[in-house]
Design a protein around this motif. Structure first.
Motif, mmCIF file in Angstrom:
data_model
loop_
_atom_site.group_PDB
_atom_site.id
_atom_site.type_symbol
_atom_site.label_atom_id
_atom_site.label_comp_id
_atom_site.label_asym_id
_atom_site.label_seq_id
_atom_site.Cartn_x
_atom_site.Cartn_y
_atom_site.Cartn_z
ATOM 1 N N GLU A 4 4.079 79.401 47.652
ATOM 2 C CA GLU A 4 4.917 80.598 47.795
ATOM 3 C C GLU A 4 5.991 80.416 48.857
ATOM 4 O OE1 GLU A 4 4.898 82.846 45.539
ATOM 5 O OE2 GLU A 4 3.142 81.923 44.616
ATOM 6 N N THR A 5 5.679 79.694 49.912
ATOM 7 C CA THR A 5 6.686 79.403 50.935
ATOM 8 C C THR A 5 7.799 78.550 50.341
ATOM 9 O OG1 THR A 5 5.003 79.527 52.655
ATOM 10 C CG2 THR A 5 7.066 78.428 53.230
ATOM 11 N N ALA A 6 7.436 77.601 49.487
ATOM 12 C CA ALA A 6 8.446 76.777 48.817
ATOM 13 C C ALA A 6 9.358 77.633 47.960
ATOM 14 C CB ALA A 6 7.775 75.703 47.976
ATOM 15 N N HIS A 7 8.789 78.580 47.226
ATOM 16 C CA HIS A 7 9.633 79.495 46.447
ATOM 17 C C HIS A 7 10.616 80.218 47.358
ATOM 18 C CE1 HIS A 7 8.234 79.289 42.362
ATOM 19 N NE2 HIS A 7 6.983 79.578 42.678
ATOM 20 N N ALA A 28 7.993 74.154 43.425
ATOM 21 C CA ALA A 28 7.091 74.834 44.353
ATOM 22 C C ALA A 28 5.730 74.148 44.400
ATOM 23 C CB ALA A 28 6.943 76.300 43.964
ATOM 24 N N GLU A 29 5.217 73.744 43.258
ATOM 25 C CA GLU A 29 3.909 73.094 43.250
ATOM 26 C C GLU A 29 3.984 71.685 43.822
ATOM 27 O OE1 GLU A 29 -0.121 73.129 43.056
ATOM 28 O OE2 GLU A 29 1.280 74.800 42.862
ATOM 29 N N ALA A 30 5.086 70.999 43.606
ATOM 30 C CA ALA A 30 5.256 69.667 44.198
ATOM 31 C C ALA A 30 5.295 69.769 45.718
ATOM 32 C CB ALA A 30 6.518 69.008 43.664
ATOM 33 N N VAL A 31 5.969 70.779 46.223
ATOM 34 C CA VAL A 31 5.993 71.001 47.675
ATOM 35 C C VAL A 31 4.576 71.293 48.174
ATOM 36 C CG1 VAL A 31 6.782 72.549 49.511
ATOM 37 C CG2 VAL A 31 8.400 71.745 47.768
ATOM 38 N N LEU A 41 -5.509 68.002 53.110
ATOM 39 C CA LEU A 41 -6.192 68.808 52.100
ATOM 40 C C LEU A 41 -5.959 68.199 50.729
ATOM 41 C CD1 LEU A 41 -5.150 72.378 53.279
ATOM 42 C CD2 LEU A 41 -7.322 71.219 53.689
ATOM 43 N N LYS A 42 -6.959 68.242 49.872
ATOM 44 C CA LYS A 42 -6.818 67.731 48.514
ATOM 45 C C LYS A 42 -6.144 68.793 47.646
ATOM 46 C CE LYS A 42 -8.430 63.622 48.037
ATOM 47 N NZ LYS A 42 -7.468 62.611 47.689
ATOM 48 N N ALA A 43 -5.082 68.405 47.011
ATOM 49 C CA ALA A 43 -4.373 69.293 46.080
ATOM 50 C C ALA A 43 -4.785 68.886 44.669
ATOM 51 C CB ALA A 43 -2.873 69.176 46.286
ATOM 52 N N VAL A 67 12.449 69.069 46.913
ATOM 53 C CA VAL A 67 11.030 69.005 47.275
ATOM 54 C C VAL A 67 10.866 68.378 48.653
ATOM 55 C CG1 VAL A 67 8.815 67.926 46.671
ATOM 56 C CG2 VAL A 67 10.223 68.977 44.877
ATOM 57 N N GLN A 68 11.578 67.303 48.905
ATOM 58 C CA GLN A 68 11.483 66.641 50.214
ATOM 59 C C GLN A 68 11.958 67.556 51.338
ATOM 60 O OE1 GLN A 68 13.792 63.115 49.262
ATOM 61 N NE2 GLN A 68 11.939 61.864 49.248
ATOM 62 N N ARG A 69 13.072 68.235 51.117
ATOM 63 C CA ARG A 69 13.631 69.106 52.154
ATOM 64 C C ARG A 69 12.679 70.254 52.483
ATOM 65 N NH1 ARG A 69 16.353 73.538 51.399
ATOM 66 N NH2 ARG A 69 17.039 73.006 49.303
ATOM 67 N N ALA A 70 12.180 70.939 51.461
ATOM 68 C CA ALA A 70 11.286 72.074 51.687
ATOM 69 C C ALA A 70 9.968 71.619 52.310
ATOM 70 C CB ALA A 70 11.039 72.821 50.382
ATOM 71 N N SER A 71 9.446 70.486 51.845
ATOM 72 C CA SER A 71 8.197 69.963 52.415
ATOM 73 C C SER A 71 8.366 69.650 53.891
ATOM 74 C CB SER A 71 7.768 68.690 51.671
ATOM 75 O OG SER A 71 7.519 68.963 50.315
ATOM 76 N N ALA A 72 9.452 68.996 54.225
ATOM 77 C CA ALA A 72 9.718 68.652 55.627
ATOM 78 C C ALA A 72 9.864 69.908 56.478
ATOM 79 C CB ALA A 72 10.977 67.791 55.724
ATOM 80 N N GLU A 73 10.510 70.914 55.951
ATOM 81 C CA GLU A 73 10.693 72.160 56.709
ATOM 82 C C GLU A 73 9.349 72.852 56.970
ATOM 83 O OE1 GLU A 73 13.360 76.251 56.480
ATOM 84 O OE2 GLU A 73 13.899 74.542 55.205
ATOM 85 N N ILE A 74 8.509 72.914 55.969
ATOM 86 C CA ILE A 74 7.193 73.536 56.138
ATOM 87 C C ILE A 74 6.346 72.733 57.119
ATOM 88 C CG2 ILE A 74 5.020 74.103 54.980
ATOM 89 C CD1 ILE A 74 6.759 74.738 52.458
ATOM 90 N N LEU A 75 6.315 71.424 56.933
ATOM 91 C CA LEU A 75 5.516 70.590 57.830
ATOM 92 C C LEU A 75 6.001 70.668 59.278
ATOM 93 C CD1 LEU A 75 4.944 67.533 55.499
ATOM 94 C CD2 LEU A 75 3.187 69.104 56.373
ATOM 95 N N ALA A 76 7.299 70.744 59.488
ATOM 96 C CA ALA A 76 7.832 70.897 60.837
ATOM 97 C C ALA A 76 7.391 72.211 61.457
ATOM 98 C CB ALA A 76 9.357 70.783 60.825
#
Length: 82
Positions: A4-7, A28-31, A41-43, A67-76
């Protein structure tokens, strides 16, 4: 949570009108997969979810930058800093 954060990061602005539901759900699911795996965590159901929306390798490849940009933002945001 990551899905949902990715969305929110990727699809709540102008880009929503420029993408299909298949692309939005695949991204969103890839993120969510990347974030979960990065924090240990296992996805387990991500591939099934992506297939449910007819996502495929080509869709993922075309969306890789997003996907890379959103993933990096969430992880940061969730990674503690010293």
């Amino acid at each position: 949570m990551a899905h949902e954060t990715a969305h929110s990061l990727l699809h709540m602005q102008k880009r929503r009108a420029e993408t299909t539901k298949r692309v939005r759900e695949t991204e969103a699911e890839a993120v969510a997969f990347v974030v979960c795996e990065a924090i240990g965590l296992k996805a387990q159901n991500s591939a099934d979810y992506i297939q449910l929306y007819s996502g495929n390798k080509e869709t993922l490849t075309e969306s890789l930058e997003h996907v890379q940009r959103a993933s990096a933002e969430i992880l940061a945001a969730i990674t503690p800093t010293d």
